[in-house]
Structure formats: C-alpha cells, structure tokens
Enzyme design. Structure first.
Site, mmCIF file in Angstrom:
data_model
loop_
_atom_site.group_PDB
_atom_site.id
_atom_site.type_symbol
_atom_site.label_atom_id
_atom_site.label_comp_id
_atom_site.label_asym_id
_atom_site.label_seq_id
_atom_site.Cartn_x
_atom_site.Cartn_y
_atom_site.Cartn_z
ATOM 1 N N GLY A 73 -30.393 41.473 22.803
ATOM 2 C CA GLY A 73 -30.712 40.608 24.282
ATOM 3 C C GLY A 73 -32.220 40.633 24.308
ATOM 4 N N GLN A 117 -20.208 39.370 21.284
ATOM 5 C CA GLN A 117 -21.210 39.956 22.520
ATOM 6 C C GLN A 117 -20.280 39.623 23.699
ATOM 7 O OE1 GLN A 117 -22.505 38.460 20.021
ATOM 8 N NE2 GLN A 117 -24.410 39.038 19.741
ATOM 9 N N ASP A 157 -33.201 33.228 24.740
ATOM 10 C CA ASP A 157 -34.082 34.164 23.925
ATOM 11 C C ASP A 157 -35.533 33.429 23.939
ATOM 12 O OD1 ASP A 157 -31.204 34.518 23.023
ATOM 13 O OD2 ASP A 157 -32.480 36.183 22.477
ATOM 14 N N ASN A 167 -30.641 30.109 22.469
ATOM 15 C CA ASN A 167 -29.634 31.206 23.073
ATOM 16 C C ASN A 167 -28.812 31.314 22.069
ATOM 17 O OD1 ASN A 167 -29.228 33.141 25.116
ATOM 18 N ND2 ASN A 167 -27.290 31.888 25.599
HETATM 19 O O1 MRU Z 1 -28.138 38.410 19.041
HETATM 20 P P1 MRU Z 1 -28.320 38.968 20.585
HETATM 21 O O2 MRU Z 1 -26.831 39.421 21.113
HETATM 22 O O3 MRU Z 1 -29.474 39.559 21.053
HETATM 23 O O4 MRU Z 1 -28.457 37.399 21.460
HETATM 24 C C1 MRU Z 1 -28.537 37.566 22.772
HETATM 25 C C2 MRU Z 1 -28.369 36.314 23.609
HETATM 26 O O5 MRU Z 1 -28.434 35.316 22.764
HETATM 27 C C3 MRU Z 1 -28.664 36.393 25.101
HETATM 28 O O6 MRU Z 1 -27.969 35.333 25.519
HETATM 29 C C4 MRU Z 1 -29.988 36.455 25.453
HETATM 30 O O7 MRU Z 1 -30.673 37.369 24.771
HETATM 31 C C5 MRU Z 1 -30.320 36.623 26.856
HETATM 32 S S1 MRU Z 1 -30.073 38.129 27.361
HETATM 33 C C6 MRU Z 1 -30.479 38.402 28.781
#
Ligand code: MRU
Length: 347
Positions: free
Chosen positions: A47, A194, A235, A245
C-alpha cells in the site's frame, strides 16, 4: 480489532506480515533496513502510504548504524542506503517521497551524530501526518457518496495500506459511520487477492456490509444497477490526473464510464507526483509471472507458458470524476487544479 500495518513504540518496530493474512496474524520485528526492504518487495508491508512510512523508518534505523563519524564517508553510505530503500518498489511515489524528505533533513545537518535522532523524529512525523491525512480524506470523500446504494472498491486501501484509517476505505467507512446506507462490493483483486484477503478482513472487523466479487463480476453488478460509485486508492497521481493503481483499476474506470457511474480516486498528497507529466511517465512494476501461474504456491496453469504480471495500471484522468485528497476534492481539469492545490509542496 484495530490493526496497524506498522507499529513503533519507541523501542520496537514491527511490520504486520500481510502475506499471511487473513489466516495468520504474525509480525516481523526488525530494525534492519535490509529486512524492511525485503518486506516491502515481498508485500509483507504494502500500500503506497504504508511503504512510504516503512521506508522512512528503514532509513532512520540505518542512519544510526553507519560506523563512521567522518562526514563525507557517512553521507556517501547514507546516500547509498537511501537509493537502495527508495528503489525497493518503483510505482508508488510515496516511497521515494519519504526517502527524499528524510534525506533533505539529513543534508541540512552538520553534526552527523545527530542525524539518526532527526530522521527518526521525521519518520514518526510522516506516519502521524499520514494518519491525519487519511482521516481528512474520509471526511471530504464521504460527501461524494450517495445516501444509499452500492460502492465498488479495488485492492486494499484500509488501515493496512496506510498509517491508519486508509484512503478509499476511509471514504467508504466514514460515509457509513455517518449513517449512509451503503453496500460495498469488494473486487478480489487478482493476482495477489488484496481485496479478498485484506479488504474483506478489515471491513468485516468494522462490521460493514460487504460482498466479495471476482474482478470480472464488476461489469455485471454495474449492469444490474447495484453500483452507484467506485472509489479506489492510488500509487501515483501524475500532474495531469492520470493515476497508477493496482492492476484492474483501469478496467473498473472504463466500466464505470460506460455505466455512467462516478469513479473516484482517494489519495494523500504524498501520492501526487506533480512533476510527473502523465501516466506514460509512471514506471509500472512488473512482478514475477509466478504470481499469475500460481495461487499461493499452487500451480494453476500448465508448465512452460508465458504469463504477464504488471502490478499496476494507469487510469487516464479523463475517466476520473474527482480526486479526493486531505485538502479537499479536486475536479477536472486536473492539470490546473492539482497544480493550484499542490504546487506549494505537500504533506
Ligand atoms: O501492490 P500493493 O498491494 O502495494 O498495491 C496497493 C494498491 O494498489 C493500493 O490501491 C494503493 O497503494 C493505495 S493504498 C491506500
């Protein structure tokens, strides 16, 4: 249950190992920056905001273990470590942003022996500010959601992805706590699930009415009239509003457009890369294709095939109805409106 992804009580630093959730609650206790980098790469901590916070603590801890007091040798080592931490994952700009913020402080200091204390205090500030930003995002964003209806979200954007509260999830939870009668549809979020593993876990802990769907069910529930808004996190948001994202977000935005459903992105200013001109300039992390051919070590595809595992995609600003930040709601045209809200710096 009130779980935080990152715990620091001034003595012990712990990361909740999110690869093991929801079945097992296990922490990684460490003050070793290499272990934290590994935890970021393996998605034990994940995240965008959470990896920024973890990166800040990693650098602060490492700065206290450099075994030279000689200024130029000290800085050479610190820069090397900062580079290592900042490149643990490429897409979420929060990681670089946090490392750069600490390094700016470090570079302004003459006496290197004071750096570890200064960086630790800054890492704590980044965490505390993130918690505050997430609360504000919830308050601003809740206004956009209808009094009643369905909301789809993707990936995990709750407390587990941030300092606390979350981004898109903060919007949804705040609206429901205000009394809005909303049903949440949670995309499972292939390939690493996730949504299924983490978002459903958090929403059930909040006693929120939620239904898990496979990613490819989103179009059908929209067609059935069950969805009135889409809210996801980010992201990295480029200066023109294009947003990286979790893979699948772009598809959801296209679907929302074709069903005339508003599509919102919720993110703190630490996720806005105002100098990045557009989505094409955002580096997209490619992960091991094994994450597609296998589900938790169980092989689901034949041997010796091609598989492709981009971790993120880009949703063009043109498909985004509004961006919800801690400072308020940003509407198109994003190039002008993001700049006027964030050009003076962020955080
Ligand atoms: O690969 P991840 O689990 O780190 O991806 C996370 C995401 O894409 C979330 O939607 C993003 O980081 C926003 S978190 C508040």
């Amino acid at each position: 249950m009130h779980m935080r992804a990152i715990e620091w009580d001034g003595k012990e630093f712990r990361l909740l190992d999110q690869t093991k959730l929801p079945k097992t609650v296990e922490y990684i206790s460490t003050d070793d920056y290499r272990t934290i980098i590994l935890a970021i790469k393996r998605l034990s901590v994940r995240g965008a905001p959470a990896i920024g916070i973890a990166a800040a603590f990693a650098l602060a801890f490492a700065s206290g273990k450099i075994d030279t007091g000689e200024q130029s040798a000290y800085f050479k080592e610190l820069e090397k470590i900062a580079q290592e931490i900042g490149s643990a994952r490429p897409t979420a700009v929060n990681l670089r942003w946090a490392v750069d913020r600490l390094m700016k402080h470090a570079r302004s200091v003459e006496d290197v022996s004071t750096i570890p204390g200064i960086l630790l205090a800054e890492a704590e500030r980044i965490r505390d500010e993130d918690i505050h930003m997430c609360r504000q995002i919830g308050i601003h964003g809740a206004e956009l959601l209808p009094e009643t209806g369905g909301v789809i979200t993707h990936c995990n954007t709750g407390a587990l992805a941030t300092g606390d509260y979350g981004t898109a999830q903060s919007v949804i939870v705040t609206a429901i706590k205000q009394g809005k009668d909303l049903h949440v549809y949670v995309d499972e979020t292939r390939p690493l699930l996730q949504g299924a593993r983490l978002t459903m876990y958090e929403l059930s802990a909040h006693n929120i009415d939620a239904t898990l769907i496979t990613d490819n069910t989103a179009a059908f529930v929209m067609k059935q009239g069950k969805v009135h808004a889409v809210v996801t996190g980010a992201d990295r948001i480029a200066g023109n509003g294009d947003t990286a994202n979790k893979i699948g977000t772009y598809g959801l935005a296209v679907l929302a457009k074709s069903h005339a459903i508003p599509f919102y992105i919720a993110a703190p200013s630490s996720t806005i890369d105002i100098d990045c001109p557009d989505g094409d300039s955002i580096p997209i992390e490619e992960r091991d294709p094994r994450e597609v051919t296998h589900v938790f070590d169980v092989q689901i595809a034949p041997d010796n095939i091609h598989a492709y595992a981009p971790a993120f995609d880009i949703t063009p600003g043109a498909l985004i109805t509004a961006i919800i930040t801690e400072h308020g709601i940003v509407k198109p045209p994003y190039k002008d409106n993001l700049k006027s809200m964030f050009k003076g710096g962020k955080g």
